[in-house]
Design a protein around this motif. Structure first.
Motif, PDB file in Angstrom:
ATOM      1  N   VAL A  10       0.945  -1.188   0.076  1.00  0.00           N
ATOM      2  CA  VAL A  10       0.137  -0.030   0.160  1.00  0.00           C
ATOM      3  C   VAL A  10       0.994   1.235   0.154  1.00  0.00           C
ATOM      4  CG1 VAL A  10      -1.726  -1.070   1.024  1.00  0.00           C
ATOM      5  CG2 VAL A  10      -0.227  -0.035   2.645  1.00  0.00           C
ATOM      6  N   HIS A  11       0.480   2.510  -0.584  1.00  0.00           N
ATOM      7  CA  HIS A  11       0.915   3.607  -0.520  1.00  0.00           C
ATOM      8  C   HIS A  11       0.905   4.406   0.874  1.00  0.00           C
ATOM      9  CE1 HIS A  11       1.930   7.858  -1.484  1.00  0.00           C
ATOM     10  NE2 HIS A  11       2.797   7.325  -2.418  1.00  0.00           N
ATOM     11  N   ILE A  41     -11.836   3.435  -5.734  1.00  0.00           N
ATOM     12  CA  ILE A  41     -11.449   3.274  -7.445  1.00  0.00           C
ATOM     13  C   ILE A  41     -11.221   2.035  -7.793  1.00  0.00           C
ATOM     14  CG2 ILE A  41     -10.010   4.367  -9.046  1.00  0.00           C
ATOM     15  CD1 ILE A  41      -9.442   6.867  -7.263  1.00  0.00           C
ATOM     16  N   ARG A  42     -12.157   1.773  -8.633  1.00  0.00           N
ATOM     17  CA  ARG A  42     -12.065   0.103  -8.989  1.00  0.00           C
ATOM     18  C   ARG A  42     -10.997  -0.080 -10.179  1.00  0.00           C
ATOM     19  NH1 ARG A  42     -18.047   0.187  -8.923  1.00  0.00           N
ATOM     20  NH2 ARG A  42     -17.479   1.412 -10.759  1.00  0.00           N
ATOM     21  N   ALA A  43     -10.196  -1.214 -10.213  1.00  0.00           N
ATOM     22  CA  ALA A  43      -9.400  -1.562 -11.478  1.00  0.00           C
ATOM     23  C   ALA A  43      -9.590  -2.875 -11.807  1.00  0.00           C
ATOM     24  CB  ALA A  43      -7.881  -1.481 -11.074  1.00  0.00           C
ATOM     25  N   ALA A  86      -1.045   4.269 -10.465  1.00  0.00           N
ATOM     26  CA  ALA A  86      -0.291   3.617 -11.260  1.00  0.00           C
ATOM     27  C   ALA A  86       0.874   2.657 -10.460  1.00  0.00           C
ATOM     28  CB  ALA A  86       0.246   4.348 -12.475  1.00  0.00           C
ATOM     29  N   GLN A  87       1.474   3.280  -9.564  1.00  0.00           N
ATOM     30  CA  GLN A  87       2.373   2.647  -8.907  1.00  0.00           C
ATOM     31  C   GLN A  87       1.976   1.336  -8.061  1.00  0.00           C
ATOM     32  OE1 GLN A  87       4.570   4.916  -5.709  1.00  0.00           O
ATOM     33  NE2 GLN A  87       6.540   3.910  -6.119  1.00  0.00           N
ATOM     34  N   VAL A  88       0.811   1.409  -7.248  1.00  0.00           N
ATOM     35  CA  VAL A  88       0.471   0.515  -6.631  1.00  0.00           C
ATOM     36  C   VAL A  88      -0.111  -0.592  -7.498  1.00  0.00           C
ATOM     37  CG1 VAL A  88      -1.547   0.007  -4.910  1.00  0.00           C
ATOM     38  CG2 VAL A  88      -0.275   2.087  -4.595  1.00  0.00           C
ATOM     39  N   LEU A  89      -0.673  -0.309  -8.561  1.00  0.00           N
ATOM     40  CA  LEU A  89      -1.263  -1.211  -9.502  1.00  0.00           C
ATOM     41  C   LEU A  89      -0.089  -2.052 -10.093  1.00  0.00           C
ATOM     42  CD1 LEU A  89      -4.166   0.492 -11.406  1.00  0.00           C
ATOM     43  CD2 LEU A  89      -4.379  -1.487  -9.790  1.00  0.00           C
TER      44      LEU A  89
END
Length: 92
Positions: A10-11, A41-43, A86-89
């Motif tokens: 996690v960030h 926010i879904r991905a 973007a970094q977490v994904l």
């Protein structure tokens, strides 16, 4: 044989950490006054095309709501949320 669980990152405070490391100080405004905002926010992983990181669902609308929620409760909107997402994904 079962696969070992993968530890998500996690960030927190500008870096990627395990959930156990993401702690708030007792004097945090979020704890002292229960001031916080949340926007889910879904991905989703793309079903077709080249493999790559998951894609965010309607990111502009979510980020607009997040910024508006911050404004309503008097918090500074976080900077570079798209970059953090973007970094977490990428690592999860």
């Amino acid at each position: 044989m079962t696969a070992s669980p993968v530890e998500l990152l996690v960030h927190h405070d500008g870096r990627l950490v395990t959930p156990a490391e993401a702690v708030l100080p007792v004097g945090s405004i979020a704890l002292r006054y229960a001031v916080s905002v949340f926007e889910g926010i879904r991905a989703y992983q793309a079903l077709a095309g080249p493999a790559g990181p998951p894609r965010l669902w309607l990111p502009d609308a979510h980020l607009r709501r997040l910024a508006n929620s911050c404004r309503l409760v008097g918090l500074d909107a976080p900077e570079d949320v798209p970059g953090v997402l973007a970094q977490v994904l990428a690592v999860n």
